[in-house]
Design a protein around this motif. Sequence first.
Motif, PDB file in Angstrom:
ATOM      1  N   ILE A   1     -12.728  42.438  64.440  1.00  0.00           N
ATOM      2  CA  ILE A   1     -11.429  41.872  64.057  1.00  0.00           C
ATOM      3  C   ILE A   1     -11.303  40.438  64.580  1.00  0.00           C
ATOM      4  O   ILE A   1     -10.808  39.543  63.887  1.00  0.00           O
ATOM      5  CB  ILE A   1     -10.275  42.747  64.577  1.00  0.00           C
ATOM      6  N   GLY A   2     -11.775  40.202  65.813  1.00  0.00           N
ATOM      7  CA  GLY A   2     -11.694  38.865  66.393  1.00  0.00           C
ATOM      8  C   GLY A   2     -12.521  37.852  65.631  1.00  0.00           C
ATOM      9  O   GLY A   2     -12.029  36.776  65.269  1.00  0.00           O
ATOM     10  N   VAL A   3     -13.786  38.174  65.366  1.00  0.00           N
ATOM     11  CA  VAL A   3     -14.677  37.232  64.675  1.00  0.00           C
ATOM     12  C   VAL A   3     -14.199  36.974  63.249  1.00  0.00           C
ATOM     13  O   VAL A   3     -14.159  35.823  62.791  1.00  0.00           O
ATOM     14  CB  VAL A   3     -16.126  37.764  64.677  1.00  0.00           C
ATOM     15  N   VAL A   4     -13.823  38.016  62.545  1.00  0.00           N
ATOM     16  CA  VAL A   4     -13.388  37.863  61.150  1.00  0.00           C
ATOM     17  C   VAL A   4     -12.101  37.040  61.073  1.00  0.00           C
ATOM     18  O   VAL A   4     -11.970  36.131  60.239  1.00  0.00           O
ATOM     19  CB  VAL A   4     -13.185  39.240  60.491  1.00  0.00           C
ATOM     20  N   THR A   5     -11.145  37.333  61.944  1.00  0.00           N
ATOM     21  CA  THR A   5      -9.887  36.569  61.944  1.00  0.00           C
ATOM     22  C   THR A   5     -10.136  35.109  62.287  1.00  0.00           C
ATOM     23  O   THR A   5      -9.555  34.199  61.667  1.00  0.00           O
ATOM     24  CB  THR A   5      -8.888  37.175  62.945  1.00  0.00           C
ATOM     25  N   ALA A   6     -11.001  34.858  63.276  1.00  0.00           N
ATOM     26  CA  ALA A   6     -11.322  33.480  63.658  1.00  0.00           C
ATOM     27  C   ALA A   6     -11.976  32.727  62.504  1.00  0.00           C
ATOM     28  O   ALA A   6     -11.667  31.556  62.251  1.00  0.00           O
ATOM     29  CB  ALA A   6     -12.247  33.480  64.877  1.00  0.00           C
ATOM     30  N   CYS A   7     -12.869  33.394  61.773  1.00  0.00           N
ATOM     31  CA  CYS A   7     -13.509  32.763  60.617  1.00  0.00           C
ATOM     32  C   CYS A   7     -12.502  32.479  59.504  1.00  0.00           C
ATOM     33  O   CYS A   7     -12.563  31.425  58.848  1.00  0.00           O
ATOM     34  CB  CYS A   7     -14.642  33.646  60.095  1.00  0.00           C
ATOM     35  N   MET A   8     -11.571  33.391  59.296  1.00  0.00           N
ATOM     36  CA  MET A   8     -10.546  33.175  58.275  1.00  0.00           C
ATOM     37  C   MET A   8      -9.719  31.933  58.589  1.00  0.00           C
ATOM     38  O   MET A   8      -9.447  31.111  57.706  1.00  0.00           O
ATOM     39  CB  MET A   8      -9.640  34.399  58.172  1.00  0.00           C
ATOM     40  N   LEU A   9      -9.334  31.785  59.857  1.00  0.00           N
ATOM     41  CA  LEU A   9      -8.531  30.626  60.256  1.00  0.00           C
ATOM     42  C   LEU A   9      -9.355  29.342  60.207  1.00  0.00           C
ATOM     43  O   LEU A   9      -8.905  28.312  59.680  1.00  0.00           O
ATOM     44  CB  LEU A   9      -7.973  30.838  61.669  1.00  0.00           C
ATOM     45  N   ALA A  10     -10.567  29.392  60.755  1.00  0.00           N
ATOM     46  CA  ALA A  10     -11.393  28.185  60.835  1.00  0.00           C
ATOM     47  C   ALA A  10     -11.825  27.696  59.463  1.00  0.00           C
ATOM     48  O   ALA A  10     -11.790  26.494  59.183  1.00  0.00           O
ATOM     49  CB  ALA A  10     -12.621  28.462  61.708  1.00  0.00           C
ATOM     50  N   PHE A  11     -12.232  28.623  58.599  1.00  0.00           N
ATOM     51  CA  PHE A  11     -12.721  28.229  57.278  1.00  0.00           C
ATOM     52  C   PHE A  11     -11.588  28.057  56.270  1.00  0.00           C
ATOM     53  O   PHE A  11     -11.715  27.309  55.308  1.00  0.00           O
ATOM     54  CB  PHE A  11     -13.715  29.257  56.743  1.00  0.00           C
ATOM     55  N   GLY A  12     -10.490  28.765  56.498  1.00  0.00           N
ATOM     56  CA  GLY A  12      -9.373  28.688  55.563  1.00  0.00           C
ATOM     57  C   GLY A  12      -8.480  27.486  55.798  1.00  0.00           C
ATOM     58  O   GLY A  12      -8.074  26.805  54.844  1.00  0.00           O
ATOM     59  N   ILE A  13      -8.185  27.190  57.082  1.00  0.00           N
ATOM     60  CA  ILE A  13      -7.311  26.052  57.412  1.00  0.00           C
ATOM     61  C   ILE A  13      -8.158  24.796  57.616  1.00  0.00           C
ATOM     62  O   ILE A  13      -7.979  23.793  56.937  1.00  0.00           O
ATOM     63  CB  ILE A  13      -6.476  26.352  58.667  1.00  0.00           C
ATOM     64  N   GLY A  14      -9.086  24.874  58.551  1.00  0.00           N
ATOM     65  CA  GLY A  14      -9.984  23.749  58.809  1.00  0.00           C
ATOM     66  C   GLY A  14      -9.349  22.654  59.636  1.00  0.00           C
ATOM     67  O   GLY A  14      -8.230  22.245  59.398  1.00  0.00           O
ATOM     68  N   TRP A  15     -10.078  22.188  60.651  1.00  0.00           N
ATOM     69  CA  TRP A  15      -9.689  21.041  61.479  1.00  0.00           C
ATOM     70  C   TRP A  15     -10.969  20.509  62.102  1.00  0.00           C
ATOM     71  O   TRP A  15     -12.055  21.060  61.861  1.00  0.00           O
ATOM     72  CB  TRP A  15      -8.677  21.459  62.558  1.00  0.00           C
ATOM     73  N   GLY A  16     -10.884  19.438  62.839  1.00  0.00           N
ATOM     74  CA  GLY A  16     -12.085  18.885  63.441  1.00  0.00           C
ATOM     75  C   GLY A  16     -12.804  19.891  64.308  1.00  0.00           C
ATOM     76  O   GLY A  16     -12.214  20.439  65.238  1.00  0.00           O
TER      77      GLY A  16
END
Length: 345
Positions: free
Chosen positions: A25-40
């Motif tokens: 759940i942690g890795v998948v949620t982190a990937c959703m936020l990182a790849f979906g929103i995106g920042w430096g």
Amino acid sequence: MSASEDNQVLLEQQLYVVRVKRYVIGVVTACMLAFGIGWGLSFVFPVFLAKFLADYPVSNRDRFQQLVLAMVLTVLVGLAVSMGITQYPLILLILVGGLMFYAYYLFLDPHWNFFATILLISVMLLPYLGITNSAVAIYVGTGLIISGVLAVIAFAVLHWLFPDPLQKTQLSTPEILSKELRIYASAKALIVAYPVIVYFYYFQINGAILTMVFIGILSLQITTVKSIKIGLFLLLTNTIGGLLAVILYELLVTTPQFIFLIALITLVSLSIGSMIYEKPEKAPLCAGVMSAMLVVLGGTISSDSKLIELSFYGRIAQILLASVYMISVSVLMDLYEKSKENETQ
């Protein structure tokens, strides 16, 4: 089997399920936020979180407070290094090498793992960017702070949502290596990684950001490898992680859907998370594979033109060359240590 033994087996099964669930759940949620929103440097968020969860299945409030402070202070150190001193290349490289050694040394104290991880990434990346563009260094430093703090917050929230059934009985004082062994292991990791960093600094290689992140995380993992030879460890993590990244990338090319990406990451994290907690002795290897895959794939999906200017396979080739070098050096070091042992016998 007695009732107490039955209860112990049941508790261990519950512990395994909780930790795998927390990891996935942690890795998948982190990937959703990182790849979906995106920042430096957003791809660093799931990399850090996956590493934290694998290295520290048990958490506490003191660790959380220390980590938030450590991340902010460490990135500020990296930014300070990137200001002004970048005009003096030799002094800069000596300072970067010294801070890298200090990061490895701190990493071998379990209380300072998180601090050391962020410190190493900061002192490798920020001065490198500050050489050409201090504004980009600040941009990356800000992104690193966001990714690091998010990783710590997510780490704490996941432990709160999915507490260990045996957490109270498992908290113990971690074993710390002697000062001599920590210095030796730190020197070994620096010898393996530092020449590659100097090469990137000197030639200002395109797309070096991704490779340096990869080298930094991998070199930290080298210091914790005990039962596996360093060369074999690097070869397996790089090969399997790289192949997973290539497979997922090719699948995404045929089906470029965000939901499909998340489904693939869920499948991979479930498989790797199960192996991490089912066979703790192989946890460093599995965590290394996950880190390699997330760095390569995440760096591509959330790529930023300010940071990464190579194609996916260009990045793979660059990381492969760096890996070949690191593996070769580690094998030579193993052979040297064996010859020294034979001489003393």
